[in-house]
Design an enzyme around this catalytic site. Sequence first.
Site, short mmCIF file in Angstrom:
data_model
loop_
_atom_site.label_atom_id
_atom_site.label_comp_id
_atom_site.label_asym_id
_atom_site.label_seq_id
_atom_site.Cartn_x
_atom_site.Cartn_y
_atom_site.Cartn_z
N HIS A 181 0.84 -1.20 0.00
CA HIS A 181 0.00 0.00 0.00
C HIS A 181 0.88 1.25 0.00
O HIS A 181 1.91 1.30 0.66
CB HIS A 181 -0.94 0.00 1.21
CG HIS A 181 -2.03 1.01 1.08
ND1 HIS A 181 -1.82 2.35 1.33
CD2 HIS A 181 -3.31 0.89 0.69
CE1 HIS A 181 -2.95 3.01 1.11
NE2 HIS A 181 -3.88 2.14 0.72
N GLU B 113 -3.80 1.96 -7.54
CA GLU B 113 -4.17 3.08 -6.67
C GLU B 113 -3.25 4.26 -6.95
O GLU B 113 -2.12 4.30 -6.48
CB GLU B 113 -4.17 2.69 -5.19
CG GLU B 113 -2.96 1.98 -4.67
CD GLU B 113 -2.72 2.24 -3.18
OE1 GLU B 113 -3.66 2.52 -2.45
OE2 GLU B 113 -1.55 2.17 -2.77
P1 PGA Z 1 -9.31 6.15 -0.06
O1 PGA Z 1 -8.18 5.02 0.14
O2 PGA Z 1 -10.54 5.45 -0.55
O3 PGA Z 1 -9.48 6.77 1.28
O4 PGA Z 1 -8.76 7.10 -1.08
C1 PGA Z 1 -7.92 4.15 -0.90
C2 PGA Z 1 -6.75 3.24 -0.61
O5 PGA Z 1 -6.39 3.03 0.51
O6 PGA Z 1 -6.21 2.70 -1.57
#
Ligand code: PGA
Length: 269
Positions: free
Chosen positions: A94, A172
């Site tokens: 992450h 992401e």
């Molecule tokens: P978020 O987090 O929905 O708060 O932007 C997304 C993530 O942790 O990938």
Amino acid sequence: MKPLIVANWKMNPVSLRQAEHLFETIRKGSRGIKDIDIVLCPPFIYLDFIAKKIIKNIKLGAQNIFWERQGAFTGEISPIMIKDLGCEYVILGHSERKKYLQETCDVTNKKIKTALQSRLKVILCVGEEVRDSFDENGKWLGDVDLILKEQLLQCLNDIDESQISNIVVVYEPVWAISTVVMGKVATPNDALSASLLIRKVVSQKYNQKTARSLRILYGGSVDSKNIIDFVKEDGIDGALVGGASINGSEFIRIIKTVDDYCKNFPSSC
Ligand code: PGA
């Protein structure tokens, strides 16, 4: 592919009572949902009580593990421990771990290997920090495709093709995370081109069949209003939800919105 919605609670909520309340809301609201897979990833400390109350259509995941399975590693959590508690999944790589704990792709790669060895499924995050841009000195910050390709190849180094079915990849874009209020969500097009690139890299490293069956999610400020924009895209198989997953009723709205969509358009799910 059946959509997968992963709730990443991050370091929330801050008391067991609040966590119990949040879980209860999600548990009640997800009864009867069959067309999508739901994974909850709470902080380690709440895994035990949630595991005891979990229902069949919700799976449990952790937000991290250590790359060794046992031993003198003060403060770390072993994949065997979370597996033993009932976790099926673990989020690895992450961007917040990269940013605040300097976790590199090599470290993520070691963790992926240990997770798979411990029969956990991996939710692997990749994403660029900025989108095709320059820093304040005019230095080119890189090509998104190249960044994603490098991250993916480093993370998947020495991972056998037979294990790819146990990995879900999340695109992401770091610049879009935790920005629900500012609304810096990637466009479905950004997400789709990242997903195509991810599949291409996996296809080149392994083969087309493996790439086609890979589950790819989008993560970055997803909520009940924008979720369908992503899920309706052919190459996007669900979402990793951060901020909106710690609001129980909003998370249930997300789940129900996707479930309704799948009922109305079964061929897209
Ligand atoms: P978020 O987090 O929905 O708060 O932007 C997304 C993530 O942790 O990938």
